[in-house]
Design an enzyme around this catalytic site. Sequence first.
Site, PDB file in Angstrom:
ATOM      1  N   ARG A  43       0.798  -1.232   0.000  1.00 50.71           N
ATOM      2  CA  ARG A  43       0.000   0.000   0.000  1.00 50.71           C
ATOM      3  C   ARG A  43       0.828   1.278   0.000  1.00 50.71           C
ATOM      4  O   ARG A  43       1.891   1.334   0.616  1.00 50.71           O
ATOM      5  CB  ARG A  43      -0.920   0.006   1.231  1.00 50.71           C
ATOM      6  CG  ARG A  43      -1.993  -1.052   1.157  1.00 50.71           C
ATOM      7  CD  ARG A  43      -2.833  -1.153   2.421  1.00 50.71           C
ATOM      8  NE  ARG A  43      -4.005  -1.996   2.172  1.00 50.71           N
ATOM      9  CZ  ARG A  43      -3.976  -3.335   2.189  1.00 50.71           C
ATOM     10  NH1 ARG A  43      -2.854  -3.975   2.467  1.00 50.71           N
ATOM     11  NH2 ARG A  43      -5.060  -4.030   1.922  1.00 50.71           N
TER      12      ARG A  43
ATOM     13  N   HIS B 182      -0.878  -2.478  -4.491  1.00 54.17           N
ATOM     14  CA  HIS B 182      -0.243  -3.326  -5.498  1.00 54.17           C
ATOM     15  C   HIS B 182      -0.123  -2.654  -6.866  1.00 54.17           C
ATOM     16  O   HIS B 182      -0.389  -3.267  -7.915  1.00 54.17           O
ATOM     17  CB  HIS B 182      -0.988  -4.663  -5.600  1.00 54.17           C
ATOM     18  CG  HIS B 182      -0.877  -5.521  -4.369  1.00 54.17           C
ATOM     19  ND1 HIS B 182       0.204  -5.482  -3.515  1.00 54.17           N
ATOM     20  CD2 HIS B 182      -1.724  -6.460  -3.836  1.00 54.17           C
ATOM     21  CE1 HIS B 182       0.031  -6.341  -2.526  1.00 54.17           C
ATOM     22  NE2 HIS B 182      -1.134  -6.936  -2.691  1.00 54.17           N
TER      23      HIS B 182
ATOM     24  N   HIS C 290       2.881 -12.995  -5.265  1.00 45.89           N
ATOM     25  CA  HIS C 290       1.717 -13.089  -4.388  1.00 45.89           C
ATOM     26  C   HIS C 290       1.135 -14.511  -4.318  1.00 45.89           C
ATOM     27  O   HIS C 290      -0.088 -14.692  -4.298  1.00 45.89           O
ATOM     28  CB  HIS C 290       0.661 -12.096  -4.858  1.00 45.89           C
ATOM     29  CG  HIS C 290      -0.202 -11.554  -3.762  1.00 45.89           C
ATOM     30  ND1 HIS C 290      -1.147 -12.304  -3.117  1.00 45.89           N
ATOM     31  CD2 HIS C 290      -0.248 -10.330  -3.193  1.00 45.89           C
ATOM     32  CE1 HIS C 290      -1.758 -11.549  -2.208  1.00 45.89           C
ATOM     33  NE2 HIS C 290      -1.224 -10.351  -2.228  1.00 45.89           N
TER      34      HIS C 290
ATOM     35  N   GLU D 190       5.008 -12.599   1.282  1.00 41.02           N
ATOM     36  CA  GLU D 190       5.337 -11.649   0.213  1.00 41.02           C
ATOM     37  C   GLU D 190       6.590 -10.882   0.621  1.00 41.02           C
ATOM     38  O   GLU D 190       6.527  -9.979   1.457  1.00 41.02           O
ATOM     39  CB  GLU D 190       4.171 -10.682  -0.003  1.00 41.02           C
ATOM     40  CG  GLU D 190       2.869 -11.346  -0.370  1.00 41.02           C
ATOM     41  CD  GLU D 190       1.662 -10.463  -0.054  1.00 41.02           C
ATOM     42  OE1 GLU D 190       1.610  -9.317  -0.529  1.00 41.02           O
ATOM     43  OE2 GLU D 190       0.770 -10.913   0.678  1.00 41.02           O
TER      44      GLU D 190
ATOM     45  N   ASP E 218      -1.973  -9.773   8.504  1.00 40.79           N
ATOM     46  CA  ASP E 218      -1.793  -9.080   7.221  1.00 40.79           C
ATOM     47  C   ASP E 218      -0.822  -7.935   7.485  1.00 40.79           C
ATOM     48  O   ASP E 218      -1.168  -6.771   7.409  1.00 40.79           O
ATOM     49  CB  ASP E 218      -3.149  -8.565   6.702  1.00 40.79           C
ATOM     50  CG  ASP E 218      -3.058  -8.035   5.281  1.00 40.79           C
ATOM     51  OD1 ASP E 218      -1.959  -8.098   4.683  1.00 40.79           O
ATOM     52  OD2 ASP E 218      -4.081  -7.547   4.766  1.00 40.79           O
TER      53      ASP E 218
HETATM   54  C1  GAL Z   1      -2.081  -8.549   0.307  1.00 44.28           C
HETATM   55  C2  GAL Z   1      -2.503  -7.443   1.190  1.00 44.28           C
HETATM   56  C3  GAL Z   1      -3.902  -7.729   1.684  1.00 44.28           C
HETATM   57  C4  GAL Z   1      -4.835  -7.924   0.515  1.00 44.28           C
HETATM   58  C5  GAL Z   1      -4.249  -8.955  -0.444  1.00 44.28           C
HETATM   59  C6  GAL Z   1      -5.032  -9.087  -1.733  1.00 44.28           C
HETATM   60  O1  GAL Z   1      -0.789  -8.311  -0.162  1.00 44.28           O
HETATM   61  O2  GAL Z   1      -1.605  -7.301   2.261  1.00 44.28           O
HETATM   62  O3  GAL Z   1      -4.370  -6.675   2.503  1.00 44.28           O
HETATM   63  O4  GAL Z   1      -5.037  -6.713  -0.128  1.00 44.28           O
HETATM   64  O5  GAL Z   1      -2.946  -8.606  -0.799  1.00 44.28           O
HETATM   65  O6  GAL Z   1      -6.359  -9.435  -1.545  1.00 44.28           O
END
Ligand code: GAL
Length: 412
Positions: free
Chosen positions: A132, A167, A241, A376, A313
Site C-alpha cells: 500500500r 499493489h 503473491h 510476500e 496481514d
Molecule cells: C495482500 C494485502 C492484503 C490484501 C491482499 C489481496 O498483499 O496485504 O491486505 O489486499 O494482498 O487481496
Amino acid sequence: MRKASRITRAALAIGALVAVGALAVGSSASAKNHRKGGKLKITSTPWGTANGHEVNLYTLTNRNGMKVKITNYGGVVQSIWVPDRHGRLANVALGFSNLDDYVNDFQHQPWPASGGSGDTYFGAIIGRYANRIAGAEFTLNGHAYPLGSGPPCPSTPTPNNGPNLLHGGPDSYNTQVWGATTHQAAHSVGLELTYTDPDCKNGFPGTVQNTVTYTLTDKNQLQIQYAATTDKPTVVNFTNHTYFNLAGEGSGDVLRQKLRINADSYTPVDSNLIPTGVLAPVAGTPFDFRHMKPIGKNIRDSDEQLQIAHGYDHNWVLNGSGLRAAAFAEDPHSGRTLTTFTDEPGVQFYTGNFLVGDLVGTSGHAYRQTDGFTLETQHFPNSPNQSSFPSTVLDPGQTFSSTTIYKFGLAR
Ligand code: GAL
C-alpha cells in the site's frame, strides 16, 4: 545422497547462506522420497488470450518430478506440485484452473467493500509498488505524484483500496501479458518474463523496464529474480503473491501448519492497514513467530492489530541482510516444508483474510479465510511516504535487483 544430507546439516548449523548456488537441498528424507531419474524440462501450452494477446502456460519440471506451472499473464505461478513424505505430489499454491478466472478476478473484481473476496492477486508478480501507498500519493524530490487510474497521469489520487493505492493500482503488473523466454541449464529450467511499465502508468514517474526470472532447480527451489531500470527517478517494490497451503490447495485451512519468521519486530498498522512508522517488538504479542508455532495458535487472540486486519496481514522486519532465510513453514501431517530466502528487508505474512468463499479454486473447492498464507517478500508498505523505512527510490542509471527463493523439502 549421504554427502547431500551432510551439506544440508552444515548449512542449517551455520544458519547462513553464502550464495544461491550453495543452497541446501532439504532433508535427507526428502532426497529419499524424491522421484529420481525424472527429466528436467520446460514446456509451453497455449492458454487463451488476455488484453488481445496470446497467453501461454509454462510447465517447469525438475528431476524429482516437482512441477511449477507459470503463465505469462501477470507472471502468475498457477500451481506448484511437490511431494509429501510418501512421495505423493500435491499442488500447494492457491489459484484457478483457467485464464478467464484470473482475468475476472484481477480485472473485474471490486474491492471487498462490495462484499466479495476482491482481487486476490493469486500467484502474480506485483509492481510497480507492491503493498500500500497511503492516500494514493507520494512526494519525490519535492514533486507530488497522485496515483491511480488516469489518462495516463491522474491529476488527483484515485485509490483502489479504501484511501490507498494497493499493489501498483488498477491493471498493473499482475494483469499484463509479459514477454517470455525459456531457458534450460544443467540443473535448472527457467522462464524469463519481461514487461515495460510506461511513464505515468497509474501516476508513477518514469518508464520502468522489468525482468522477472523464475528458475526451478533440481534442489526443489523456485527462485524468483527481479531486475528493473528506470529513465526517471521513481519508486519500486516487487513481490510474488503466491498463497501457500502445504497440505494442498482446497484441502481446508492452514491453521495447524507451523511457521517461523526470522524477525524480532514488525510494522503495526492503522485502520487503513498503513504502517504507523513504528517498528514494534514481536515479543509478547501474537506476532512472535521467532519459534515455530501453528499459524492458528494466536490468530483469535484479543489483539487490536489482528482485529484491524481480520487476521495476519502485516509486514515483518526481517533480521539480518543479504540473501538469508526469512521464514520456515511446515505441514506436520504431510511433512512438506517451505523455506523462504530473500534479500528484501521485509515480508508480508497474510492469511487470506479477504477470501470469503465466493471464488472456486483450481481443484473445484471454494476458498475461505485462512485457506492459504502468503509470504510476500518486499520493502515495507508505504515506504515512499515514510522516510525512516529503507528507501524504495530507483534512479536512472541504477539497476534494481532482488532475489527470493521458495525451497520445498520434507520435515525430519
Ligand atoms: C495482500 C494485502 C492484503 C490484501 C491482499 C489481496 O498483499 O496485504 O491486505 O489486499 O494482498 O487481496
